[in-house]
Design a protein around this motif. Structure first.
Motif, PDB file in Angstrom:
ATOM      1  N   ALA A  43       0.822  -1.211   0.000  1.00  0.00           N
ATOM      2  CA  ALA A  43       0.000   0.000   0.000  1.00  0.00           C
ATOM      3  C   ALA A  43       0.857   1.262   0.000  1.00  0.00           C
ATOM      4  CB  ALA A  43      -0.938  -0.018   1.206  1.00  0.00           C
TER       5      ALA A  43
ATOM      6  N   ASP B 397      -9.118  -3.891  -1.627  1.00  0.00           N
ATOM      7  CA  ASP B 397      -8.361  -2.788  -2.234  1.00  0.00           C
ATOM      8  C   ASP B 397      -6.995  -2.630  -1.595  1.00  0.00           C
ATOM      9  OD1 ASP B 397     -10.385  -2.248  -3.951  1.00  0.00           O
ATOM     10  OD2 ASP B 397     -11.263  -0.637  -2.736  1.00  0.00           O
ATOM     11  N   GLN B 398      -6.982  -2.787  -0.269  1.00  0.00           N
ATOM     12  CA  GLN B 398      -5.774  -2.562   0.520  1.00  0.00           C
ATOM     13  C   GLN B 398      -4.705  -3.626   0.220  1.00  0.00           C
ATOM     14  OE1 GLN B 398      -6.974  -2.607   4.588  1.00  0.00           O
ATOM     15  NE2 GLN B 398      -4.882  -2.553   5.401  1.00  0.00           N
ATOM     16  N   ALA B 402      -4.024  -3.561  -4.336  1.00  0.00           N
ATOM     17  CA  ALA B 402      -2.742  -2.851  -4.321  1.00  0.00           C
ATOM     18  C   ALA B 402      -1.645  -3.731  -4.909  1.00  0.00           C
ATOM     19  CB  ALA B 402      -2.388  -2.435  -2.891  1.00  0.00           C
ATOM     20  N   LYS B 405      -1.559  -3.668  -8.623  1.00  0.00           N
ATOM     21  CA  LYS B 405      -0.984  -2.423  -9.150  1.00  0.00           C
ATOM     22  C   LYS B 405       0.538  -2.439  -9.024  1.00  0.00           C
ATOM     23  CE  LYS B 405      -5.155   0.195  -8.336  1.00  0.00           C
ATOM     24  NZ  LYS B 405      -5.845   1.209  -7.518  1.00  0.00           N
TER      25      LYS B 405
END
Lengths: 98, 531
Positions: A43, B397-398, B402, B405
């Motif tokens: 993150a 998402d975390q 991520a 990505k």
């Protein structure tokens, strides 16, 4: 400080259909804590406006010709079944008794 | 030729002797089967296979009769003057997470004990088509999850350089078999380094081909966007020859590339020739040169390899992959997420073992949970639970999002680097083989071993590990990894063969010439235990 509680691991184990005893849940919670802490660094990467990649070489709509091909026979498909009857897989009761 | 001489032949040399009629495939195959029998060791506990053996324990199943039958068939065809594949009659071993008809496939898990595949993996069908005798199925970490082969349900494989050390993982069985002359060639699978890291710590050669360039139909899936089948061998040329057998498009694998097989062996021969690396730009990955936890001897041998590359005509430059430090986290999130999905099918319904709950009602849900509790080892459970967590609502998402990505960033880093150089080079593994038991209780320390290998799987680029010498502090093998752009596997073989030739000229022969006799190591160990 623990980010992942034992109850949370019990919930995940239930979702993943893995029976776990109390001791195993405690150990798993402690280990996951360390691992999640290490992997959470993703993150912090500069990922704003970066598209995700699901697959290293992008492909889409990989289809074969719509023709009949030979697959496994019923005997072959059932040869490793823990339990079978009348050419079908046999499983224990689906519904809970209580 | 003696048994020792026969098993020490490279696949290329054996193929030449077979073609010239100097040896028969039956003699060659029998020599390997005898060598396997004398180096596998005795079961330490006849009632509990998980204790392993007094020797290498690199095979979970030896297919003696089938291998000899294939060998005799090849000899008869050759005598009749039939057209044969160049590797026909050269024996090969297969990692036990690749399915084979007529012999067991367990993925080293209790879950698949007794399971028999009703079909052959495409790569196995190709070995059969080339008429290469299959010696048997090699040991691995359960479902290919691990870096040491200690997570096998059937006991750890041992490193042929030192039986108290790990042979790497997950393909420790294939790497040990090849390094210890049990087989000239073997198949492996590489999801985060499972071919390359075992090759590095055993002093052998291992290749991760471009993702999709070798069919995965019939490879037991672990993490589908990362899994790739590839060759284990003792020489770069042998790996190239096996790669040529395995490659090509397969309509049965939806991720299979429609590319023809490349001139791998020809490029290996060019790379090994005088001045074969002239003009090649080799990029040293800065982030892996000074990586934390890199062993002094690994660093030293790596720097000497760079000198050898320069001497062979290559231009050595430094390049940076700035997002590499996020790749370990991204890999563990993506891999475990895919594992949690791929391993959902082992539920005791259609195949594999079924375990009934010890008490309470026998419903299908409780049977699934009891089956999975009994069938998976702690490492598989850890990864399934981590993946379930990473994919769960509120965390997606975390973590998983991520990680995907970061995967894009790592691929961009590689693209940028390949704008400046032809191939990248780094140590394959930050350390030499560690002692059995040292990291098994510390999953994170085990994961850190894969720091140089996993970025390759994230990007799907081809990579190879070749021997870089023995670390001065402990006399154990060090691996050097080359990475090339997607679809440039042939370039890898050229670079790796160039380094191999340069180093072997310095050493006066192949590194594995210095391997101690496995039989002697076993008797020393057995005597030591008796005292």
């Amino acid at each position: 400080m623990s980010a992942i509680s034992r109850d949370q691991v019990a919930h995940l184990a239930n979702l993943a259909r893995i029976e776990m005893g109390d001791q195993e849940l405690d150990l798993m919670a402690a280990e996951l804590d360390v691992i999640v802490d290490a992997v959470a660094s993703v993150a912090e990467a500069p990922i704003q406006d970066v598209p995700p990649t699901s697959h290293p070489i992008a492909m889409s709509n990989v289809l074969r010709e719509d023709v009949v091909e030979e697959g496994l026979t019923s005997e072959e498909a059932l040869m490793n079944a823990p339990d079978a009857e009348d050419g079908q897989f046999k499983v224990p009761a689906i519904l809970n008794e209580d | 030729m003696s048994r020792n001489e026969l098993v020490q032949l490279s696949a290329a040399a054996a193929a030449a002797k077979l073609a010239a009629g100097e040896v028969s495939s039956e003699e060659l195959t029998r020599a390997h089967l005898e060598h396997i029998a004398s180096t596998e060791g005795e079961a330490l506990d006849a009632a509990d296979r998980s204790r392993g053996t007094s020797g290498l324990n690199s095979f979970l199943h030896v297919a003696q009769e089938e291998a000899l039958a294939t060998a005799r068939g090849v000899d008869a065809s050759r005598a009749a003057g039939d057209d044969l594949h160049p590797l026909a009659g050269v024996p090969v071993a297969v990692k036990d997470n690749i399915v084979t008809r007529g012999m067991p496939t367990t993925a080293a898990s209790r879950m698949l004990e007794g399971w028999l595949s009703p079909y052959d993996a495409t790569v196995v069908a190709k070995l059969r088509e080339a008429r290469m005798p299959i010696l048997g199925k090699t040991n691995l970490d359960e479902f290919a999850m691990g870096s040491s082969t200690e997570h096998s349900a059937f006991g750890a494989t041992r490193n042929p350089w030192d039986l108290d050390r790990i042979p790497g993982g997950s393909g420790g069985g294939s790497a040990a078999a090849v390094a210890a002359f049990q087989a000239p060639l073997a198949l492996g699978s590489d999801t985060g380094g499972s071919i390359r890291q075992p090759a590095a710590v055993t002093g052998s050669v291992g290749v991760h081909p471009t993702y999709g360039s070798v069919s995965r139909y019939g490879a037991i899936a672990m993490a589908s966007s990362l899994d790739q089948i590839g060759p284990h061998a003792r020489t770069v040329r042998d790996a190239a020859l096996l790669h040529e057998v395995l490659g090509g498009h397969d309509p049965r694998d939806a991720t299979s590339l429609k590319d023809p097989v490349g001139p791998y062996a020809a490029q290996a021969a060019e790379g090994a020739a005088e001045g074969g690396l002239r003009g090649m730009r080799v990029g040293v990955v800065k982030e892996l040169l000074d990586a934390e936890g890199i062993q002094a001897g690994v660093s030293q041998r790596f720097r000497e390899s760079l000198e050898a590359l320069r001497a062979a005509g290559a231009e050595v430059l430094e390049v940076s992959l700035p997002n590499l430090r996020y790749s370990l986290g991204a890999y563990y999130l993506i891999m475990s997420s895919e594992v949690s999905s791929n391993l959902a099918k082992y539920d005791g319904v259609r195949f594999g073992s079924r375990t009934l709950p010890e008490d309470g009602p026998v419903t299908i849900e409780r049977v699934m949970a009891a089956t999975r509790a009994a069938g998976f080892n702690p490492e598989a459970k850890r990864r399934i639970i981590l993946g379930t967590y990473a994919l769960s609502a509120g965390y997606y998402d975390q973590y998983y999002g991520a990680a995907q990505k970061v995967r894009t960033l790592v691929m961009r880093d590689f693209e940028q680097a390949f704008g400046q150089v032809d191939v990248l080079v780094s140590p394959t593994s930050p350390t030499t083989a560690f002692p059995v038991g040292e990291k098994v209780e510390d999953p994170l320390a085990m994961y850190l071993n894969d720091i140089a290998t996993i970025p390759v799987n994230l990007a799907g680029v081809p990579a190879i590990s070749v021997p870089g010498g023995l670390a001065p502090e402990n006399g154990l093998p060090v691996g050097v990894q080359f990475v090339a752009p997607v679809r440039e596997d042939a370039r890898l073989y050229r670079a790796a063969a160039g380094l191999e030739a340069a180093l072997e000229a310095e050493w006066g022969g192949p590194l594995l010439d210095r391997l101690p006799s496995t039989e002697s190591l076993i008797s020393a160990r057995t005597e030591g235990a008796a005292k």
